[in-house]
Scaffold this motif. Structure first.
Motif, mmCIF file in Angstrom:
data_model
loop_
_atom_site.group_PDB
_atom_site.id
_atom_site.type_symbol
_atom_site.label_atom_id
_atom_site.label_comp_id
_atom_site.label_asym_id
_atom_site.label_seq_id
_atom_site.Cartn_x
_atom_site.Cartn_y
_atom_site.Cartn_z
ATOM 1 N N THR B 26 0.839 -1.198 0.000
ATOM 2 C CA THR B 26 0.000 0.000 0.000
ATOM 3 C C THR B 26 0.871 1.245 0.000
ATOM 4 O OG1 THR B 26 -0.095 0.052 2.414
ATOM 5 C CG2 THR B 26 -1.840 -1.156 1.293
ATOM 6 N N ALA B 27 0.249 2.370 -0.360
ATOM 7 C CA ALA B 27 0.972 3.644 -0.361
ATOM 8 C C ALA B 27 0.018 4.767 0.023
ATOM 9 C CB ALA B 27 1.552 3.923 -1.756
ATOM 10 N N ALA B 28 0.606 5.865 0.458
ATOM 11 C CA ALA B 28 -0.175 7.063 0.756
ATOM 12 C C ALA B 28 0.049 8.052 -0.374
ATOM 13 C CB ALA B 28 0.248 7.659 2.102
ATOM 14 N N ALA B 29 -0.873 8.073 -1.334
ATOM 15 C CA ALA B 29 -0.685 8.909 -2.524
ATOM 16 C C ALA B 29 -1.358 10.271 -2.374
ATOM 17 C CB ALA B 29 -1.233 8.176 -3.751
ATOM 18 N N GLY B 30 -2.037 10.500 -1.282
ATOM 19 C CA GLY B 30 -2.648 11.813 -1.041
ATOM 20 C C GLY B 30 -3.787 12.130 -1.988
ATOM 21 N N ILE B 31 -4.551 11.125 -2.395
ATOM 22 C CA ILE B 31 -5.656 11.337 -3.332
ATOM 23 C C ILE B 31 -6.718 12.236 -2.702
ATOM 24 C CG2 ILE B 31 -7.563 10.169 -4.520
ATOM 25 C CD1 ILE B 31 -5.517 7.765 -4.754
ATOM 26 N N LYS B 32 -7.103 11.957 -1.469
ATOM 27 C CA LYS B 32 -8.007 12.846 -0.745
ATOM 28 C C LYS B 32 -7.600 12.950 0.724
ATOM 29 C CE LYS B 32 -12.691 13.375 0.985
ATOM 30 N NZ LYS B 32 -13.966 12.694 1.249
ATOM 31 N N TYR B 33 -7.310 11.807 1.306
ATOM 32 C CA TYR B 33 -7.009 11.766 2.734
ATOM 33 C C TYR B 33 -5.555 12.154 2.988
ATOM 34 C CZ TYR B 33 -11.203 8.873 2.516
ATOM 35 O OH TYR B 33 -12.458 8.392 2.278
ATOM 36 N N LYS B 34 -5.287 12.638 4.205
ATOM 37 C CA LYS B 34 -3.918 12.936 4.631
ATOM 38 C C LYS B 34 -3.521 11.903 5.673
ATOM 39 C CE LYS B 34 -4.071 16.670 2.191
ATOM 40 N NZ LYS B 34 -3.571 16.456 0.826
ATOM 41 N N ASN B 35 -2.248 11.614 5.741
ATOM 42 C CA ASN B 35 -1.703 10.783 6.821
ATOM 43 C C ASN B 35 -2.315 9.386 6.890
ATOM 44 O OD1 ASN B 35 -0.140 13.010 7.692
ATOM 45 N ND2 ASN B 35 -1.944 13.814 8.760
ATOM 46 N N ARG B 36 -2.665 8.825 5.732
ATOM 47 C CA ARG B 36 -3.109 7.436 5.724
ATOM 48 C C ARG B 36 -2.883 6.846 4.337
ATOM 49 N NH1 ARG B 36 -9.346 6.189 4.673
ATOM 50 N NH2 ARG B 36 -8.274 4.698 3.352
ATOM 51 N N THR B 37 -2.850 5.523 4.257
ATOM 52 C CA THR B 37 -2.685 4.861 2.970
ATOM 53 C C THR B 37 -3.983 4.954 2.188
ATOM 54 O OG1 THR B 37 -3.290 2.773 3.991
ATOM 55 C CG2 THR B 37 -0.930 3.259 3.823
ATOM 56 N N ASP B 38 -3.880 5.075 0.869
ATOM 57 C CA ASP B 38 -5.075 5.185 0.032
ATOM 58 C C ASP B 38 -4.934 4.458 -1.304
ATOM 59 O OD1 ASP B 38 -3.247 6.869 -1.097
ATOM 60 O OD2 ASP B 38 -4.442 8.703 -0.893
ATOM 61 N N VAL B 39 -3.813 3.758 -1.492
ATOM 62 C CA VAL B 39 -3.650 2.936 -2.705
ATOM 63 C C VAL B 39 -3.213 1.541 -2.281
ATOM 64 C CG1 VAL B 39 -2.410 2.595 -4.877
ATOM 65 C CG2 VAL B 39 -2.966 4.918 -4.108
ATOM 66 N N LEU B 40 -3.880 0.547 -2.870
ATOM 67 C CA LEU B 40 -3.514 -0.846 -2.635
ATOM 68 C C LEU B 40 -3.151 -1.469 -3.968
ATOM 69 C CD1 LEU B 40 -3.530 -3.723 -1.281
ATOM 70 C CD2 LEU B 40 -6.006 -3.748 -1.741
ATOM 71 N N MET B 41 -2.031 -2.192 -3.998
ATOM 72 C CA MET B 41 -1.698 -2.964 -5.201
ATOM 73 C C MET B 41 -1.570 -4.432 -4.817
ATOM 74 S SD MET B 41 1.284 -2.377 -8.039
ATOM 75 C CE MET B 41 1.031 -2.983 -9.711
ATOM 76 N N MET B 42 -2.253 -5.290 -5.580
ATOM 77 C CA MET B 42 -2.107 -6.738 -5.425
ATOM 78 C C MET B 42 -1.394 -7.237 -6.676
ATOM 79 S SD MET B 42 -6.010 -7.616 -4.148
ATOM 80 C CE MET B 42 -5.691 -9.080 -3.184
ATOM 81 N N VAL B 43 -0.415 -8.111 -6.481
ATOM 82 C CA VAL B 43 0.337 -8.652 -7.620
ATOM 83 C C VAL B 43 0.269 -10.181 -7.596
ATOM 84 C CG1 VAL B 43 2.614 -8.835 -8.695
ATOM 85 C CG2 VAL B 43 1.908 -6.672 -7.615
ATOM 86 N N PHE B 44 -0.048 -10.758 -8.721
ATOM 87 C CA PHE B 44 -0.005 -12.213 -8.887
ATOM 88 C C PHE B 44 1.202 -12.519 -9.757
ATOM 89 C CE2 PHE B 44 -4.422 -10.815 -8.556
ATOM 90 C CZ PHE B 44 -4.819 -11.490 -7.412
ATOM 91 N N ASP B 45 2.235 -13.153 -9.183
ATOM 92 C CA ASP B 45 3.466 -13.355 -9.951
ATOM 93 C C ASP B 45 3.253 -14.347 -11.092
ATOM 94 O OD1 ASP B 45 5.179 -11.467 -8.739
ATOM 95 O OD2 ASP B 45 5.294 -12.740 -6.963
ATOM 96 N N ARG B 46 2.323 -15.279 -10.877
ATOM 97 C CA ARG B 46 1.886 -16.112 -12.001
ATOM 98 C C ARG B 46 0.435 -15.760 -12.300
ATOM 99 N NH1 ARG B 46 4.241 -21.232 -12.579
ATOM 100 N NH2 ARG B 46 6.362 -21.293 -11.731
ATOM 101 N N PRO B 47 -0.002 -15.927 -13.521
ATOM 102 C CA PRO B 47 -1.371 -15.534 -13.877
ATOM 103 C C PRO B 47 -2.413 -16.227 -12.987
ATOM 104 C CG PRO B 47 -0.099 -16.030 -15.842
ATOM 105 C CD PRO B 47 0.763 -16.431 -14.675
ATOM 106 N N ALA B 48 -3.312 -15.454 -12.423
ATOM 107 C CA ALA B 48 -4.397 -15.997 -11.600
ATOM 108 C C ALA B 48 -5.689 -15.996 -12.405
ATOM 109 C CB ALA B 48 -4.575 -15.142 -10.344
ATOM 110 N N ALA B 49 -6.547 -16.992 -12.129
ATOM 111 C CA ALA B 49 -7.896 -16.978 -12.719
ATOM 112 C C ALA B 49 -8.717 -15.923 -11.978
ATOM 113 C CB ALA B 49 -8.545 -18.346 -12.592
ATOM 114 N N VAL B 50 -9.653 -15.298 -12.673
ATOM 115 C CA VAL B 50 -10.421 -14.209 -12.041
ATOM 116 C C VAL B 50 -11.902 -14.285 -12.401
ATOM 117 C CG1 VAL B 50 -9.773 -12.637 -13.926
ATOM 118 C CG2 VAL B 50 -10.624 -11.690 -11.772
ATOM 119 N N ALA B 51 -12.755 -13.964 -11.422
ATOM 120 C CA ALA B 51 -14.198 -13.840 -11.626
ATOM 121 C C ALA B 51 -14.633 -12.540 -10.959
ATOM 122 C CB ALA B 51 -14.934 -15.024 -10.999
ATOM 123 N N GLY B 52 -15.762 -12.003 -11.383
ATOM 124 C CA GLY B 52 -16.199 -10.739 -10.789
ATOM 125 C C GLY B 52 -17.696 -10.538 -10.880
#
Lengths: 412, 412
Positions: B26-52
């Motif tokens: 996660t990171a604190a990119a300052g999109i709206k909030y201050k002093n907190r994380t607001d971006v999450l990145m998930m990485v799959f090192d091998r391709p994952a199946a996905v549904a939504g």
């Protein structure tokens, strides 16, 4: 009856002249409230024609069932209304209570029970003790006067903060006729139908079938276009009576709902709209009224569903309460309505300020100009869907902490 | 993120072990909030199946459109989620923003843009500045770890007062697999669909089509059976990923949604229900949770519509807030649902106390016993319609002054 009057209340009440052919009186029967009137009796000394529309709830109150049974007769001689107890979901006891009240009213007036109409408003599920009526109806039937409309409106109030009255005149069949109406309602207000009680009387000479046609058409853009909280009452009743007294002035007979009624129809619809807006302006806890117009929908029906989706959204209504020009929530409410909409054709106005166009924030968006609109007491919102010619306007109020407070402990 | 934690929050958060095949940062990119994380990145090192599954809003956000476009590919390598801005109703700029973010993520991970999934939550209608992401994604892609679930849940919060996490294990194809999930959501919560963001990852080896079948069926009695305020978000996104790491343990391949999946299906549904109830328990301003079960309706669908009519009624929800056993409003909400109901067959329970039966108040009704139920934090309500075998349960929370306060001035 709340302690303080809604800030949206009319500054003055309409002067309500008598309507020939109807007399009214009220009493304090102590049904729930102390130190105020809670029973209204209307008497028609000669048979009046009657029309009605009622709640579409699958769990209607006993008085709604009772009125529906009597309506096909088309004749009214007496109306008994009480506040403090809705006589709804009261089973066999509820039916016994309406029967006892109708018997007492018929005896007091000297008419058939099928010529009596009843309405009750207040708490749901508590048995209504009809013996509280029996002692007072004889007296009310004889003491009633024509100059009593404001008092009548006060007797039927529950959480209302002010009585709702309206009067109009119209040209009909060569003479001038009068239409007077009263209404009550502040919470549990949503279409369909009127979601409150309202009684309208004219001295016009019109048959019941014509009255019914006028009334059924008239509610669509008036009482069925308002919402306070999306909750539909079990007791909604709107009755329209014609005493026929104008026949003595030489009013020509009218036998069908046609162009000869144009003036009367317009006056009636105007009165219904007036009363309906008074109900919204007394919405529980309301500080602001919102007029929502949707244009360019696939059909008028689609436009009304979109408008009601906006009007019933708690997030839109709390934003209005906070004077926050949160037009993104209007987009949300359009999106959830289920009606056809194309995000990229949407445009939204607050007052005359366009805040969104072509599916995004207006390039000339000014927070300052929009905030100025939100600070008004009456806030017009317009949404252009961009797909067709369907159009509708509905009215609602904001959702405030006072609404929560009023309804968090209503029964006690 | 509100100042105080919901009184309905879980006493402890679940211990969240890693799921093989996914890393997060996660990171604190300052999109709206201050002093907190607001971006999450998930990485799959091998391709994952996905549904939504996604919002049914006709005005969905740009990330929802983006995910819908990529879903048929069935493969995920990266997910980028931000809070503070929903990138909804942002027009061309919104599409440019998702494109830029996907390009940056694809470059950071070394995958195709079609293998990237995006979600945004926060204010509607404000353009989202994607350049705020471009600087951080490279770093997130390399620094991500598997032991980061609680931090991930925190980064996606908006008005949530606590992070929502859940974990389960299941037997599948001869081995034990794990399922972890996070969710965010507190307001603008209503079916359909999930009305929030949720990301669920398993190390099971399952094809995308099977995942989709499980997910589409699983939301009906979980995320699509909760409502906070009847308002449906433009951004609802629930993604389910299968990394396939369990194949290395010897998990047998599964090619269809059949009985071999019973254990996994049950664990997944249990996890979805857990997360969904955590969302309701964090409903904006909530002090009480209400579980509403409707039985004896014409069909399961009718039962669910009646249950949601009760769950979405402002008058029911304010009565719960006031600890007022106002069961008459349950009758009202059944009556307005539009579904078949016979007033005289209705019965209603608060907890194990029957308050109404055969269309009227229970002869043994005790205000004291009923009030004791209303004072609980979790209130079960059961309604017997008496017409058929349809059954449904939905969950909601009370409507308090704090809801009005939170939503009266959300944007500023």
């Amino acid at each position: 009856m709340s302690g303080s009057i809604s800030p949206l209340a009319p500054k003055t009440y309409a002067e309500m002249p008598p309507v020939r052919g109807v007399r009214m009186a009220t009493a304090a029967a102590g049904i729930k409230y102390k130190n105020r009137t809670d029973v209204l009796m209307m008497v028609f000394d000669r048979p009046a024609a009657v029309a009605g529309v009622f709640t579409r709830s699958k769990c209607p109150s006993a008085p709604v069932d009772f009125c529906r049974d009597n309506l096909p007769g088309g004749v009214a001689r007496a109306v008994v209304v009480n506040s403090g107890n809705a006589n709804a979901f009261t089973g066999r006891k509820g039916r016994e209570s309406t029967k006892l009240t109708a018997e007492a009213a018929a005896k007091a007036v000297g008419c058939k029970e099928s010529e009596v109409f009843l309405a009750s408003t207040g708490v749901i599920g508590e048995p209504l003790d009809a013996t509280k009526f029996s002692g007072v109806l004889d007296g009310l039937a004889t003491s009633g006067t024509g100059d009593f409309w404001l008092e009548a409106a006060k007797a039927i109030m529950t959480t209302d903060t002010y009585p709702k009255v309206a009067t109009r005149t119209a040209e009909l069949g060569g003479v001038t006729v009068r239409i007077n109406g009263i209404a009550k309602g502040a919470g549990m207000i949503a279409p369909d139908m009127a979601t409150m009680l309202s009684f309208v009387v004219t001295d016009a000479d019109l048959p019941a079938a014509v009255l019914q046609s006028l009334l059924s058409a008239g509610v669509g853009k008036t009482f069925n276009a308002i919402t306070v909280d999306s909750d539909t009452s079990t007791s909604d009743t709107l009755l329209l009576f014609a005493t026929g007294a104008a026949a003595a002035d030489g009013q020509k007979a009218v036998t069908a709902d046609d162009a000869t009624l144009d003036g009367f129809r317009a006056a009636l619809n105007d009165l219904l709209r007036d009363l309906a807006l008074q109900v919204v302006r007394d919405g529980e806890g309301a500080r602001k009224m919102v007029e929502i117009t949707v244009e360019g929908a696939e059909s008028d029906e689609a436009a009304k569903r979109i408008a009601l989706s906006i009007a019933n959204s708690p997030l839109v209504k709390t934003a209005v309460a906070g004077e926050d020009a949160n037009w993104g929530r209007i987009v949300m409410a359009v999106g959830k309505s289920g009606e056809l909409a194309d995000r990229d054709r949407l445009a939204i106005w607050f007052g005359d300020v366009r805040v969104a166009v072509d599916g995004e924030r207006d390039p000339g968006y000014s927070e300052e100009a929009t905030s100025a609109i939100m600070q008004r007491q009456d806030i017009p919102v317009r949404v252009e869907i961009g797909l067709g010619n369907g159009r509708a306007t509905v009215w609602t109020c904001d959702l405030t902490k006072e609404y929560v407070e009023i309804n968090g402990d209503y029964r006690s």
